[in-house]
Write a protein that holds these residues in place. Structure first.
Motif, short mmCIF file in Angstrom:
data_model
loop_
_atom_site.label_atom_id
_atom_site.label_comp_id
_atom_site.label_asym_id
_atom_site.label_seq_id
_atom_site.Cartn_x
_atom_site.Cartn_y
_atom_site.Cartn_z
N LEU A 103 0.74 -1.29 -0.08
CA LEU A 103 0.05 -0.16 0.13
C LEU A 103 0.91 1.21 0.04
N PRO A 104 1.82 1.33 0.86
CA PRO A 104 2.69 2.63 0.91
C PRO A 104 3.32 2.55 -0.53
N VAL A 105 3.78 1.66 -1.17
CA VAL A 105 4.40 1.75 -2.76
C VAL A 105 3.34 2.31 -3.57
N ALA A 106 2.12 1.80 -3.45
CA ALA A 106 1.15 2.27 -4.30
C ALA A 106 0.56 3.77 -3.94
N LYS A 107 0.72 4.09 -2.94
CA LYS A 107 0.49 5.50 -2.52
C LYS A 107 1.43 6.58 -3.14
N ALA A 108 2.81 6.20 -3.12
CA ALA A 108 3.75 6.92 -3.70
C ALA A 108 3.52 6.86 -5.19
N LEU A 109 3.31 5.74 -5.77
CA LEU A 109 3.08 5.87 -7.30
C LEU A 109 1.83 6.79 -7.66
N LYS A 110 0.77 6.75 -6.88
CA LYS A 110 -0.53 7.67 -7.05
C LYS A 110 -0.07 9.07 -7.09
N GLN A 111 1.03 9.51 -6.24
CA GLN A 111 1.49 10.79 -6.39
C GLN A 111 2.27 11.28 -7.78
N LEU A 112 2.37 9.97 -8.37
CA LEU A 112 3.11 10.28 -9.82
C LEU A 112 2.37 10.23 -10.84
N GLY A 113 0.98 10.06 -10.45
CA GLY A 113 -0.23 9.76 -11.64
C GLY A 113 -0.30 8.53 -11.91
N VAL A 114 0.10 7.48 -11.29
CA VAL A 114 0.26 5.92 -11.70
C VAL A 114 -1.00 5.40 -10.66
N HIS A 115 -1.78 4.90 -11.33
CA HIS A 115 -2.99 3.97 -10.52
C HIS A 115 -2.46 2.65 -10.40
N ALA A 116 -2.00 2.10 -9.44
CA ALA A 116 -1.75 0.81 -8.93
C ALA A 116 -2.62 0.10 -8.50
N GLU A 117 -2.71 -1.35 -8.55
CA GLU A 117 -3.55 -2.30 -8.14
C GLU A 117 -2.93 -3.30 -7.36
N ILE A 118 -3.37 -3.74 -6.21
CA ILE A 118 -2.77 -4.95 -5.61
C ILE A 118 -3.84 -6.22 -5.88
N ASN A 119 -3.37 -7.22 -6.36
CA ASN A 119 -4.01 -8.28 -6.89
C ASN A 119 -4.39 -9.18 -5.60
N GLY A 120 -5.24 -10.22 -5.88
CA GLY A 120 -5.48 -11.17 -4.87
C GLY A 120 -4.22 -12.13 -4.44
N ARG A 121 -3.20 -12.18 -5.11
CA ARG A 121 -2.15 -13.14 -5.12
C ARG A 121 -0.92 -12.50 -4.36
N ASN A 122 -0.18 -11.95 -5.05
CA ASN A 122 1.16 -11.30 -4.66
C ASN A 122 1.67 -10.40 -5.81
N ASP A 123 1.07 -9.74 -6.46
CA ASP A 123 1.49 -8.86 -7.47
C ASP A 123 0.84 -7.28 -7.20
#
Length: 329
Positions: A103-123
């Motif tokens: 989640l913290p990594v996804a949050k950092a990417l969001k600030q760069l305009g990148v919408h990242a999703e965490i899937n149900g496994r480990n990606d």
């Protein structure tokens, strides 16, 4: 208290040893966050069969490191367009809860305009394409979570290095799950180089987690290098640790014919071996078997085993180098 540690090395063997050192030896009253990069390398999951994960010939020709890690999961490709992150902390939540660390990594990417999703496994994914593979290792109440951030990796090299020849392998190891992959860079709001992206992620994590920086001492570095030499530099760990497996190799060799090689491999060594095919020979090819039983599937050792042997007597018009190449690739 959580400390930030940044590796100055791009050697995957050193960096995996550094992770283990921080996990095993550093003050357990603290947590740690690490950023690091590797030269071109394939990092094998602890329970995987190395032979079933890599294209050995391509890997050798392109001088790609192959190193086994402590955690499970699938094989991943690293290069200098990829950034690795590691959390080492107390196991306060359920094991394999990947979202807590992603989640913290996804949050950092969001600030760069990148919408990242965490899937149900480990990606972690962008538009359904994987850019981050994650894995965990736990022991004695501590957990190590590490993941990749493919920012500007050579995706063509990744595909070829992890494209295994179509040999029939029966193994108790865990095969990687292949996914569609992508880099982060094309999705950025404002373009930047990998070095700048590394700095942005670092600064965000320092602020987000209120990290203090820990500088590795000479004593730390010496201990890491000793661990690297003991484990991560060794064929026994990177290849020999693989689960036992059976393999059938089918090749056609020009001016020799078709050859099939049936092998059982235990602890990375040839345990059973048989040849068949439509090739011609002066001597029964079964005569080669005693020279190769117990040998590591390693070029130098096979060369030593066959040093005084005329392979052409057993396989007409086949060189020693060709036989070794078939055995290990």
């Amino acid at each position: 208290m959580m400390y930030y540690i940044e590796s100055k090395s791009n050697d995957p063997r050193f960096n995996l040893a550094l992770e283990q050192y921080v996990f095993d030896k550093m003050n357990r009253h603290h947590s740690y966050f690490m950023l690091w990069q590797n030269d071109a390398s394939i990092i094998i999951g602890k329970h995987q069969n190395t032979a079933a994960e890599i294209h050995q010939d391509y890997v050798k020709r392109n001088q790609i490191h192959v190193v086994r890690r402590l955690s499970g999961g699938g094989a991943v490709y690293h290069d200098m367009g990829n950034i690795n992150f590691t959390y080492i902390t107390d196991q306060n939540s359920e094991l394999f809860d990947f979202s807590k660390f992603c989640l913290p990594v996804a949050k950092a990417l969001k600030q760069l305009g990148v919408h990242a999703e965490i899937n149900g496994r480990n990606d972690m994914e962008i538009d359904g394409k994987k850019f981050s593979g994650n894995s965990q290792y736990a022991k004695e109440g501590r957990i190590m979570h590490h993941g990749t951030l493919m920012f500007d990796s050579e995706l063509e090299v990744l595909e070829k290095a992890l494209s295994v020849p179509e040999d029939k392998i029966r193994s108790k190891g865990h095969d990687s799950v292949r996914s569609r992959v992508t880099n982060i860079r094309p999705y950025l709001k404002n373009d930047m180089e990998t070095k700048e992206f590394f700095h942005v992620i670092k600064q965000f994590m320092l602020k987000e987690n209120q990290l203090d920086t820990y500088e590795l001492t000479e004593e730390d570095l010496d201990a890491v290098k000793a661990l690297q030499h003991e484990r991560y530099d060794t064929w026994e760990w990177n290849y020999g640790f693989s689960p036992d497996y059976e393999i059938l190799k089918k090749r056609r060799v020009e001016n020799c014919g078709n050859i099939e090689i049936h092998m059982d491999i235990k602890n990375g060594r040839i345990d059973r071996l048989a040849f068949s095919g439509d090739y011609f020979s002066n001597l029964d090819s079964r005569g080669l078997v005693p020279y190769l039983i117990g040998a590591k599937l390693k070029e130098k050792e096979l060369e030593t085993r066959l040093y005084a042997i005329s392979v052409e007597d057993y396989f007409h018009n086949m060189s020693k180098e060709q036989l070794i190449e078939i055995l290990i690739q």
